[in-house]
Structure formats: C-alpha cells, structure tokens
Design a protein around this motif. Structure first.
Motif, PDB file in Angstrom:
ATOM      1  N   ASN A   1       6.477  -2.665 -10.854  1.00  0.00           N
ATOM      2  CA  ASN A   1       7.434  -2.140  -9.889  1.00  0.00           C
ATOM      3  C   ASN A   1       7.070  -0.702  -9.523  1.00  0.00           C
ATOM      4  N   TRP A   2       5.818  -0.548  -9.233  1.00  0.00           N
ATOM      5  CA  TRP A   2       5.176   0.734  -8.981  1.00  0.00           C
ATOM      6  C   TRP A   2       5.868   1.496  -7.845  1.00  0.00           C
ATOM      7  N   ASN A   3       6.143   2.775  -8.090  1.00  0.00           N
ATOM      8  CA  ASN A   3       6.868   3.589  -7.125  1.00  0.00           C
ATOM      9  C   ASN A   3       5.899   4.210  -6.107  1.00  0.00           C
ATOM     10  N   PHE A   4       5.802   3.583  -4.974  1.00  0.00           N
ATOM     11  CA  PHE A   4       4.837   4.026  -3.956  1.00  0.00           C
ATOM     12  C   PHE A   4       5.272   5.291  -3.244  1.00  0.00           C
ATOM     13  N   GLU A   5       6.518   5.722  -3.477  1.00  0.00           N
ATOM     14  CA  GLU A   5       7.028   6.901  -2.750  1.00  0.00           C
ATOM     15  C   GLU A   5       6.738   8.218  -3.479  1.00  0.00           C
ATOM     16  N   GLU A   6       6.238   8.113  -4.708  1.00  0.00           N
ATOM     17  CA  GLU A   6       5.984   9.327  -5.493  1.00  0.00           C
ATOM     18  C   GLU A   6       4.831  10.145  -4.950  1.00  0.00           C
TER      19      GLU A   6
ATOM     20  N   PHE B   1      -3.370   2.400   2.145  1.00  0.00           N
ATOM     21  CA  PHE B   1      -2.383   1.342   1.966  1.00  0.00           C
ATOM     22  C   PHE B   1      -1.041   1.937   1.539  1.00  0.00           C
ATOM     23  N   ILE B   2      -1.087   2.862   0.581  1.00  0.00           N
ATOM     24  CA  ILE B   2       0.133   3.517   0.086  1.00  0.00           C
ATOM     25  C   ILE B   2       0.830   4.278   1.219  1.00  0.00           C
ATOM     26  N   LEU B   3       0.026   5.006   2.003  1.00  0.00           N
ATOM     27  CA  LEU B   3       0.603   5.774   3.114  1.00  0.00           C
ATOM     28  C   LEU B   3       1.164   4.839   4.190  1.00  0.00           C
ATOM     29  N   LEU B   4       0.501   3.733   4.387  1.00  0.00           N
ATOM     30  CA  LEU B   4       0.980   2.746   5.359  1.00  0.00           C
ATOM     31  C   LEU B   4       2.303   2.127   4.897  1.00  0.00           C
ATOM     32  N   LEU B   5       2.419   1.885   3.595  1.00  0.00           N
ATOM     33  CA  LEU B   5       3.676   1.337   3.065  1.00  0.00           C
ATOM     34  C   LEU B   5       4.826   2.318   3.294  1.00  0.00           C
ATOM     35  N   ARG B   6       4.528   3.601   3.100  1.00  0.00           N
ATOM     36  CA  ARG B   6       5.566   4.615   3.351  1.00  0.00           C
ATOM     37  C   ARG B   6       5.971   4.626   4.822  1.00  0.00           C
ATOM     38  N   TYR B   7       4.982   4.506   5.680  1.00  0.00           N
ATOM     39  CA  TYR B   7       5.224   4.473   7.127  1.00  0.00           C
ATOM     40  C   TYR B   7       6.122   3.272   7.492  1.00  0.00           C
ATOM     41  N   ILE B   8       5.821   2.141   6.908  1.00  0.00           N
ATOM     42  CA  ILE B   8       6.607   0.927   7.167  1.00  0.00           C
ATOM     43  C   ILE B   8       8.027   1.094   6.627  1.00  0.00           C
TER      44      ILE B   8
END
Ligand SMILES: [Zn+2]
Length: 179
Positions: free
Chosen positions: A174-179, A127-134
């Motif tokens: 506000n979790w930083n998904f890009e870290e 999910f985290i990787l997919l969010l980065r992709y989006i």
C-alpha cells in the motif's frame, strides 16, 4: 521528488492524427497497466531499444488506427524507458485496451517488453509523478489499490512479469505515492 519537472508530451507535439469519430466520455474507477510487449513469435525482444522518440508514438497510433481499425491510439498515457511521458487518448475519454473495462479505466502503457526487460528508474519516477497528476484530477481514485495489471482482467502476459510484479509489490505494501 518535485513534480515541477514533470511534463507530458501533448498530442499536438508528437503530431497525433485527429480521430474520425468523437470520443466517449467516461469517469474512471481504475487504472490498467500495459506494456508494449513484443511482436508475435519474438518473445525475447528488447522492445525499448526500438523507441525513437515521438515518431515511435505516431507509428503506434498509425498501427492502432490503420491495422487494428481503432479510432485512436489504445492508451491514455505512454511511459518510455527514459522517463518521457506521452499523452495518448485524452483523459476522461474511453480508451480501447481492455475489453469490458474501457469505459471505466485509465490505460497506462510502458514502452518495453517487461517479460525480459527491467523497469528503468526514470520510467518509474515518471510513473509516480503521473499517478500524482491523475490523482489531482480524480481525487476519488484509491491509488495504488485501484491499479490493475492487464493480466488481472484478460488471458495475457501483459504487462510482463517484471512490471506486473512491481505493481503487485506497490499494492501489497500500500505504497504511499504522494510522499
Ligand atoms: Zn495490455
């Protein structure tokens, strides 16, 4: 966590049926989270147990087209408990998953029943990787703020108590998904 191992199973790979009608192009503003849920009258079903690989996604598409009369599978992405991510409707086209919001949102469905199941670590990682992709494609999206649970919009339990709680915690911090 690197995104090098991240792969989305494309439509052609799971044998998607080509839709009858052209897609409607959209520019998404938000992401809506869904779960598979359960069959009517079976609220305690462990739905992820019924996942049998790509055939299950084709089965779902068939159901949405033949039983529900839709043009294609409802969602843009499907995430399974083992972390596998499938491409649903092409990104940048309208899904059919949430009345009044289909033309402004990206739909992600988790393949499970999160009223009774817990979110598997592997699917969370995907999910985290997919969010980065989006985010790479749509830099204007304010993630995680722009993520909504289906129940935020309609009278439904979707995406289940456990998954919606997780989404709400991610947003609250506000979790930083890009870290
Ligand atoms: Zn839903």
């Amino acid at each position: 966590m690197t995104s090098s191992a991240f792969r989305i199973i494309k439509r052609a790979e799971w044998g998607a049926i080509t839709p009858k009608f052209p897609y409607i192009n959209i520019f998404p503003e938000r992401i809506v989270i869904h779960h598979y849920g359960m069959e009517v009258g079976r609220p305690r079903t462990i739905t992820s147990k019924y996942y049998k690989g790509p055939d299950s996604i084709l089965y779902l598409q068939n159901k949405h087209i033949k039983k529900l009369g839709l043009n294609d599978i409802k969602y843009h992405f499907i995430i399974c408990q083992d972390g596998t991510v499938y491409e649903g409707r092409p990104l940048g086209t309208a899904g059919c998953h949430c009345k009044s919001y289909d033309n402004t949102t990206i739909a992600i469905m988790f393949y499970g029943n999160y009223n009774v199941e817990q979110v598997d670590k592997r699917s969370l990682k995907s999910f985290i990787l997919l969010l980065r992709y989006i985010k790479e494609k749509y830099k204007h999206l304010n993630i995680p703020k722009c993520i909504k649970n289906h129940r935020d919009y309609e009278l439904t339990l979707c995406p289940g108590h456990n998954l919606s709680n997780l989404i709400n915690i991610m947003k609250l911090r506000n979790w930083n998904f890009e870290e």
